[in-house]
Design a protein around this motif. Structure first.
Motif, PDB file in Angstrom:
ATOM      1  N   ASP A   1       0.853  -1.248   0.063  1.00  0.00           N
ATOM      2  CA  ASP A   1       0.050   0.074   0.055  1.00  0.00           C
ATOM      3  C   ASP A   1       0.966   1.279   0.023  1.00  0.00           C
ATOM      4  OD1 ASP A   1      -2.676   1.409   0.318  1.00  0.00           O
ATOM      5  OD2 ASP A   1      -1.823   1.929   2.296  1.00  0.00           O
ATOM      6  N   ARG A   2       1.947   1.288   0.809  1.00  0.00           N
ATOM      7  CA  ARG A   2       2.883   2.591   0.920  1.00  0.00           C
ATOM      8  C   ARG A   2       3.760   2.774  -0.561  1.00  0.00           C
ATOM      9  NH1 ARG A   2       4.264  -0.052   5.711  1.00  0.00           N
ATOM     10  NH2 ARG A   2       6.256  -0.829   4.914  1.00  0.00           N
ATOM     11  N   HIS A   3       3.965   1.709  -1.163  1.00  0.00           N
ATOM     12  CA  HIS A   3       4.754   1.762  -2.393  1.00  0.00           C
ATOM     13  C   HIS A   3       4.180   2.035  -3.785  1.00  0.00           C
ATOM     14  CE1 HIS A   3       8.476   1.980   0.006  1.00  0.00           C
ATOM     15  NE2 HIS A   3       7.986   0.840   0.792  1.00  0.00           N
ATOM     16  N   ALA A   4       2.848   1.292  -3.570  1.00  0.00           N
ATOM     17  CA  ALA A   4       2.118   1.122  -4.905  1.00  0.00           C
ATOM     18  C   ALA A   4       1.575   2.658  -5.403  1.00  0.00           C
ATOM     19  CB  ALA A   4       1.131   0.327  -4.797  1.00  0.00           C
ATOM     20  N   ALA A   5       1.429   2.738  -6.865  1.00  0.00           N
ATOM     21  CA  ALA A   5       1.098   4.165  -7.336  1.00  0.00           C
ATOM     22  C   ALA A   5      -0.327   4.132  -6.831  1.00  0.00           C
ATOM     23  CB  ALA A   5       1.314   3.797  -8.842  1.00  0.00           C
ATOM     24  N   ASP A   6      -0.526   5.661  -7.144  1.00  0.00           N
ATOM     25  CA  ASP A   6      -1.927   6.139  -6.874  1.00  0.00           C
ATOM     26  C   ASP A   6      -3.076   5.745  -7.754  1.00  0.00           C
ATOM     27  OD1 ASP A   6      -1.079   6.900  -4.123  1.00  0.00           O
ATOM     28  OD2 ASP A   6      -1.372   9.066  -4.721  1.00  0.00           O
ATOM     29  N   ASP A   7      -2.334   5.218  -8.961  1.00  0.00           N
ATOM     30  CA  ASP A   7      -3.579   4.782  -9.985  1.00  0.00           C
ATOM     31  C   ASP A   7      -3.295   3.236 -10.194  1.00  0.00           C
ATOM     32  OD1 ASP A   7      -0.854   4.796 -11.285  1.00  0.00           O
ATOM     33  OD2 ASP A   7      -1.764   5.990 -13.048  1.00  0.00           O
ATOM     34  N   ALA A   8      -2.788   2.505  -9.297  1.00  0.00           N
ATOM     35  CA  ALA A   8      -2.507   1.160  -9.464  1.00  0.00           C
ATOM     36  C   ALA A   8      -3.867   0.372  -9.537  1.00  0.00           C
ATOM     37  CB  ALA A   8      -1.666   0.541  -8.373  1.00  0.00           C
ATOM     38  N   ILE A   9      -3.881  -0.511 -10.318  1.00  0.00           N
ATOM     39  CA  ILE A   9      -4.839  -1.566 -10.464  1.00  0.00           C
ATOM     40  C   ILE A   9      -4.628  -2.913  -9.647  1.00  0.00           C
ATOM     41  CG2 ILE A   9      -6.440  -2.905 -11.986  1.00  0.00           C
ATOM     42  CD1 ILE A   9      -5.565  -0.941 -14.255  1.00  0.00           C
ATOM     43  N   PHE A  10      -5.432  -3.099  -8.611  1.00  0.00           N
ATOM     44  CA  PHE A  10      -5.035  -4.350  -7.675  1.00  0.00           C
ATOM     45  C   PHE A  10      -6.348  -5.555  -8.166  1.00  0.00           C
ATOM     46  CE2 PHE A  10      -3.665  -0.859  -5.253  1.00  0.00           C
ATOM     47  CZ  PHE A  10      -2.420  -1.236  -4.707  1.00  0.00           C
ATOM     48  N   THR A  11      -5.497  -6.699  -8.102  1.00  0.00           N
ATOM     49  CA  THR A  11      -6.224  -7.721  -8.151  1.00  0.00           C
ATOM     50  C   THR A  11      -6.177  -8.953  -6.936  1.00  0.00           C
ATOM     51  OG1 THR A  11      -4.832  -9.305  -9.334  1.00  0.00           O
ATOM     52  CG2 THR A  11      -6.457  -7.682 -10.505  1.00  0.00           C
ATOM     53  N   SER A  12      -7.073  -9.613  -6.661  1.00  0.00           N
ATOM     54  CA  SER A  12      -6.666 -10.379  -5.396  1.00  0.00           C
ATOM     55  C   SER A  12      -7.304 -11.888  -5.508  1.00  0.00           C
ATOM     56  CB  SER A  12      -7.220  -9.651  -4.043  1.00  0.00           C
ATOM     57  OG  SER A  12      -8.419  -9.609  -3.930  1.00  0.00           O
TER      58      SER A  12
ATOM     59  N   SER B   1      -8.090  -6.001   1.932  1.00  0.00           N
ATOM     60  CA  SER B   1      -9.271  -5.401   2.406  1.00  0.00           C
ATOM     61  C   SER B   1      -8.835  -4.468   3.437  1.00  0.00           C
ATOM     62  CB  SER B   1     -10.269  -6.181   2.548  1.00  0.00           C
ATOM     63  OG  SER B   1     -10.095  -6.939   3.835  1.00  0.00           O
ATOM     64  N   ARG B   2      -8.020  -4.906   4.424  1.00  0.00           N
ATOM     65  CA  ARG B   2      -7.830  -4.321   5.556  1.00  0.00           C
ATOM     66  C   ARG B   2      -6.604  -3.345   5.397  1.00  0.00           C
ATOM     67  NH1 ARG B   2      -8.408  -8.723  10.543  1.00  0.00           N
ATOM     68  NH2 ARG B   2     -10.632  -9.271  10.197  1.00  0.00           N
ATOM     69  N   PHE B   3      -5.297  -3.649   4.415  1.00  0.00           N
ATOM     70  CA  PHE B   3      -4.265  -2.810   4.456  1.00  0.00           C
ATOM     71  C   PHE B   3      -4.043  -1.950   3.318  1.00  0.00           C
ATOM     72  CE2 PHE B   3      -3.974  -5.863   7.794  1.00  0.00           C
ATOM     73  CZ  PHE B   3      -3.521  -5.067   8.757  1.00  0.00           C
ATOM     74  N   VAL B   4      -4.866  -2.045   2.162  1.00  0.00           N
ATOM     75  CA  VAL B   4      -4.712  -1.435   0.995  1.00  0.00           C
ATOM     76  C   VAL B   4      -5.914  -0.469   0.815  1.00  0.00           C
ATOM     77  CG1 VAL B   4      -4.423  -1.549  -1.519  1.00  0.00           C
ATOM     78  CG2 VAL B   4      -3.372  -3.233  -0.101  1.00  0.00           C
ATOM     79  N   SER B   5      -5.670   0.742   0.481  1.00  0.00           N
ATOM     80  CA  SER B   5      -6.419   1.773   0.502  1.00  0.00           C
ATOM     81  C   SER B   5      -6.638   2.191  -0.840  1.00  0.00           C
ATOM     82  CB  SER B   5      -6.262   2.973   1.331  1.00  0.00           C
ATOM     83  OG  SER B   5      -5.192   3.672   0.900  1.00  0.00           O
ATOM     84  N   MET B   6      -7.862   2.682  -1.223  1.00  0.00           N
ATOM     85  CA  MET B   6      -8.239   2.697  -2.736  1.00  0.00           C
ATOM     86  C   MET B   6      -8.183   4.125  -3.019  1.00  0.00           C
ATOM     87  SD  MET B   6      -8.615   0.107  -4.516  1.00  0.00           S
ATOM     88  CE  MET B   6      -7.306  -0.851  -3.469  1.00  0.00           C
ATOM     89  N   ARG B   7      -6.893   4.852  -2.797  1.00  0.00           N
ATOM     90  CA  ARG B   7      -6.945   6.216  -2.866  1.00  0.00           C
ATOM     91  C   ARG B   7      -6.494   6.672  -4.200  1.00  0.00           C
ATOM     92  NH1 ARG B   7      -2.008   4.414  -0.133  1.00  0.00           N
ATOM     93  NH2 ARG B   7      -0.156   4.888  -1.184  1.00  0.00           N
ATOM     94  N   GLY B   8      -6.670   7.704  -4.673  1.00  0.00           N
ATOM     95  CA  GLY B   8      -6.470   8.480  -5.845  1.00  0.00           C
ATOM     96  C   GLY B   8      -7.262   7.652  -6.836  1.00  0.00           C
ATOM     97  N   SER B   9      -6.709   7.360  -8.078  1.00  0.00           N
ATOM     98  CA  SER B   9      -7.713   6.526  -9.136  1.00  0.00           C
ATOM     99  C   SER B   9      -7.485   5.133  -9.168  1.00  0.00           C
ATOM    100  CB  SER B   9      -7.372   7.159 -10.518  1.00  0.00           C
ATOM    101  OG  SER B   9      -6.078   6.944 -10.699  1.00  0.00           O
ATOM    102  N   ARG B  10      -7.139   4.407  -7.742  1.00  0.00           N
ATOM    103  CA  ARG B  10      -6.866   2.878  -7.741  1.00  0.00           C
ATOM    104  C   ARG B  10      -8.163   2.033  -8.135  1.00  0.00           C
ATOM    105  NH1 ARG B  10      -3.225   2.100  -2.194  1.00  0.00           N
ATOM    106  NH2 ARG B  10      -1.223   2.676  -3.243  1.00  0.00           N
ATOM    107  N   ARG B  11      -7.739   0.881  -8.898  1.00  0.00           N
ATOM    108  CA  ARG B  11      -8.975   0.296  -9.081  1.00  0.00           C
ATOM    109  C   ARG B  11      -8.784  -1.191  -8.434  1.00  0.00           C
ATOM    110  NH1 ARG B  11     -11.857   1.264 -13.780  1.00  0.00           N
ATOM    111  NH2 ARG B  11     -13.602  -0.031 -12.786  1.00  0.00           N
TER     112      ARG B  11
END
Length: 576
Positions: free
Chosen positions: A383-394, A404-414
């Motif tokens: 979460d700290r190092h990923a880009a603010d427009d990163a796309i996450f899959t899990s 769900s608990r530690f990655v925030s969907m800030r910026g334009s993250r998907r």
């Protein structure tokens, strides 16, 4: 000059803007893949497994809102698509699957590899058709595409092997006539009834899902007017976590005590664009108002007092002027205070030095005696190092819990995952589809070791397509969610241990950058480097297999079951 069936299909998809088709080549598909080879604007992406291709097509459709396309050849090739197509169907993603079939003259004769595709895909598809004559084109293609897009589901078009090269006499281009989505709202009497329901209470809670994503302003205004804490579903994280003074996190097994408290103590619950399926987590004694664009969702999970069918934003814009503001903020403030306290505790647990401090050393005696990396620390570092427009899959399971608990969907993250079907092995192929859709954005897959190894072969697809996907592997040598389920039921862990290879070494052998981390002190720099390295990277982090994700509302039976399981696990083999 007339075109072939294959050419009509491929030209139609290219004109529609379908940039990529995913699948595995073979026999009945040869006319189609050859047409793709010679067509500008549409590319073939070959996979090692059709299931991965279907997951990728579904991911592209979910992220873009536009049609995703995958292909599977005769028999087993089409069967392999099924799991990824079920995921697309349950996610409301428009996907067209083009499937091969035995020669038309052999259909019904139990020919080699023959499978009844219309029967096979009956449950998963909103539309199924087999081309039996060139004269049916382009009409069947138009019908399949319209069904997938307008009904937000899967359409299956089957093409027998001897029809792809046949000429189509009606050489007109396909006309899909795809409508713009209608924006609807309920009538005034229904809105007045909802306003009366809110006026009768003083402790309102919102449960907000993905269907409200495009209505952030209206949802926040509603929370402000009603002094309401906002519980988010997992798919509701996207768009509502950043700068939201009403948010109290998720509910359910992946949730937290604040969200559970906000639901259990409300007298009025407003459901916004959510079909949250877990009935045990809904409050049992309150008024419920639900807004959803799909009428069949109203009251499906829990009985509602007022059901409003319509677009969330349009409905709230009409409802807001009718609402009486709630002056007391006690319900909101109490939930927010609990949420912030829980977040502080989680942040402490995610600190790599946690187990070196006094309380951490005490806890580690029970759940981390080998001082392995805690998965919370890994997720927080990403979460700290990923880009603010990163796309996450899990991947389904513990990887999703930590995200769900530690990655925030800030910026334009998907964010996407198999959050309705709950399949294993989805994160990596969905990341492939996401990266092909957005080649200039960072794509990060939270992979469980069990999920990754299930479709490991498509690491080769990442290499061959030169995709800069970042695969973060939670390598706890376990099917972690199954382990937790067994122990909460009082059963000793059984059948969940995985004899893993060094995944980083496997990645290196396949032509990807591999990074392996075994020490907590190396974690942060390894995550930073993995996300900064150009090209595809597999970050293999050996995490603590005994980590327990405490649900937001743990029960006595769960705690007792866990204690019994631990006793059984430490008995000598054969003690029973």
């Amino acid at each position: 000059m007339s075109r072939t069936v294959a050419r009509v299909i491929v030209d139609g998809l290219a004109d529609l803007g379908v940039g990529h088709v995913f699948g595995v080549v073979g026999d009945a598909l040869n006319p189609l893949t050859d047409a793709i080879r010679t067509t500008e604007g549409i590319e073939w992406t070959g996979f090692r497994h059709e299931e991965a291709a279907a997951f990728a097509a579904g991911a592209r459709a979910q992220l873009s809102g536009e049609l995703g396309v995958c292909m599977g050849t005769v028999g087993p090739g089409s069967v392999h698509l099924l799991n990824g197509l079920y995921d697309a169907a349950k996610s409301g993603a428009p996907v067209l699957a083009i499937c091969g079939q035995v020669p038309l003259s052999e259909v019904g004769g139990d020919y080699f590899q023959e499978v009844d595709n219309d029967l096979l895909f009956r449950d998963v598809a909103v539309y199924r058709a087999t081309v039996t004559s060139p004269a049916q084109m382009p009409r069947l293609l138009e019908s399949a595409v319209r069904a997938a897009v307008t009904r937000r589901g899967v359409a299956v078009l089957t093409v027998p092997g001897d029809l792809g090269d046949q000429k189509v006499e009606d050489d007109r281009p396909p006309r899909f006539a795809l409508p713009r989505p209608a924006v609807t709202r309920p009538d005034d009497p229904a809105l007045a009834e909802a306003a009366e329901a809110f006026a009768a209470g003083s402790r309102v809670t919102l449960l907000v899902g993905r269907g409200a994503r495009d209505s952030r302003e209206e949802v926040l205004r509603t929370a402000e007017l009603l002094s309401a804490p906002m519980v988010l579903t997992l798919k509701g994280k996207e768009g509502f976590e950043e700068d939201n003074p009403y948010e109290v996190g998720q509910t359910g097994l992946i949730g937290n005590p604040a969200a559970a408290h906000a639901l259990d103590t409300c007298d009025t619950l407003l459901l916004l664009g959510t079909d949250f399926p877990y009935r045990d987590w809904y409050p049992s004694d309150c008024r419920i108002v639900q807004i959803d664009v799909r009428e069949e969702h109203l009251g499906r999970r829990v009985p509602v007092d007022v059901g409003l069918a319509g677009d969330v934003g349009a409905t709230l814009r009409a409802l807001l002027p009718l609402l009486t503001p709630i002056g007391s903020r006690s319900h909101l403030d109490e939930a927010r205070e609990r949420f912030l306290q829980w977040q502080e505790g989680q942040a402490d647990l995610a600190d790599p030095t946690h187990d070196k401090r006094l309380l951490g050393r005490v806890r580690a005696l029970f759940d981390n005696r080998d001082e392995e990396i805690r998965p919370e620390a890994l997720a927080a570092a990403v979460d700290r190092h990923a880009a603010d427009d990163a796309i996450f899959t899990s991947d389904t399971g513990m990887a999703t819990v930590w995200l769900s608990r530690f990655v925030s969907m800030r910026g334009s993250r998907r964010l996407i995952g198999s959050y309705n079907l709950g399949s294993m092995a989805n994160a990596m192929p969905q990341a492939i589809g996401a990266q092909l859709w957005a080649p200039d954005r960072q794509v990060v897959a939270f992979c469980g070791d069990g999920g990754l190894s299930m479709l490991l072969g498509d690491l080769l697809t990442i290499r061959s397509e030169r995709l800069p996907v970042k695969l973060v592997v939670f390598d706890n040598r376990r099917l972690g969610m199954v382990k937790l389920e067994q122990e909460q039921a009082g059963l000793p862990e059984f059948g969940t241990v995985l004899d893993n290879p060094d995944f980083a070494a496997v990645a290196e052998a396949l032509g990807l950058t591999g990074i392996r981390v075994t020490e907590p002190g190396e974690l942060d720099e390894a995550v930073r480097r993995a996300l900064a390295v150009p090209g595809p990277v597999l970050l293999d982090v050996v995490t603590n297999p005994a980590e327990v994700a405490v649900p937001g509302k743990p029960t006595v039976s769960q705690g007792w079951g866990f204690a019994i399981a631990k006793i059984k696990e430490n008995l000598p083999s054969g003690s029973g």
